[in-house]
Design a protein around this motif. Structure first.
Motif, short mmCIF file in Angstrom:
data_model
loop_
_atom_site.label_atom_id
_atom_site.label_comp_id
_atom_site.label_asym_id
_atom_site.label_seq_id
_atom_site.Cartn_x
_atom_site.Cartn_y
_atom_site.Cartn_z
N VAL A 45 34.26 62.14 16.26
CA VAL A 45 33.08 61.29 16.32
C VAL A 45 32.13 61.66 15.19
O VAL A 45 31.77 62.83 15.01
CB VAL A 45 32.36 61.44 17.69
CG1 VAL A 45 31.10 60.59 17.71
CG2 VAL A 45 33.30 61.04 18.82
N GLY A 47 28.42 60.70 13.96
CA GLY A 47 27.19 60.05 14.38
C GLY A 47 26.53 59.32 13.23
O GLY A 47 26.61 59.76 12.07
N LEU A 106 22.96 62.86 19.04
CA LEU A 106 24.26 62.83 18.38
C LEU A 106 24.86 64.23 18.27
O LEU A 106 26.05 64.42 18.49
CB LEU A 106 24.14 62.19 16.99
CG LEU A 106 23.83 60.69 16.97
CD1 LEU A 106 23.49 60.23 15.56
CD2 LEU A 106 24.99 59.89 17.54
N SER A 111 28.93 65.37 17.67
CA SER A 111 29.30 64.65 16.45
C SER A 111 29.70 65.66 15.38
O SER A 111 29.03 66.68 15.20
CB SER A 111 28.13 63.80 15.95
OG SER A 111 27.86 62.74 16.82
#
Length: 157
Positions: A45, A47, A106, A111
């Motif tokens: 992931v 962000g 985030l 992230s």
């Protein structure tokens, strides 16, 4: 290719390279995958603190389109280190105080890196959080000379 589109492409290439280096130097558990759907483990992931509203919202359509395209292309090529890539976009309202809240969220959701925020004042506001978390950050539009004066050339990644 327009200047704006070139900027988005260059930014995405830079953050992808930074994340490959960062992710390859860290341990993210034992792996194991998910039955072959994502053999490297859960999605990576990234962000994105983006001003979908506020003063910088005029640039958001091109940036979101660039992120969607980058996600499709990266994942079609096997992702990063065999992990699918997912961009998590959150509206920071083009405001430093809200950008701080967004980046905190985030980072707490693990992230691997941060794209944005867009304004120099926002980047200055989130810098202590980014530094403490030791994650890469790329902002394609923050251009204040104060950023170059306030940041060390190497941040320990």
């Amino acid at each position: 290719m327009t200047a704006r589109r070139s900027l988005v492409v260059v930014s995405l290439v830079a953050v992808s390279a930074a994340l490959v280096v960062d992710v390859s130097c860290k341990s993210y558990g034992t792996g194991g995958g998910d039955g072959g759907m994502n053999p490297g483990g859960p999605p990576l992931v990234i962000g994105a603190s983006i001003g979908e509203t506020g003063g910088l919202s005029g640039q958001v359509r091109a940036l979101k389109g660039g992120l969607a395209t980058a996600q499709l292309q990266l994942n079609a090529l096997g992702g990063i280190l065999n992990r699918q890539v997912e961009f998590k976009i959150v509206d920071d309202g083009s405001q430093p105080s809200l950008a701080t809240t967004v980046v905190k969220g985030l980072l707490s959701s693990k992230s691997a890196g941060i794209l944005g925020p867009g304004a120099s004042s926002e980047v200055q506001a989130v810098y202590p959080l980014i530094k403490a978390a030791s994650v890469p950050e790329v902002s394609a539009t923050a251009t204040s000379i104060l950023l170059a004066q306030g940041y060390p050339a190497k941040q320990g990644w």
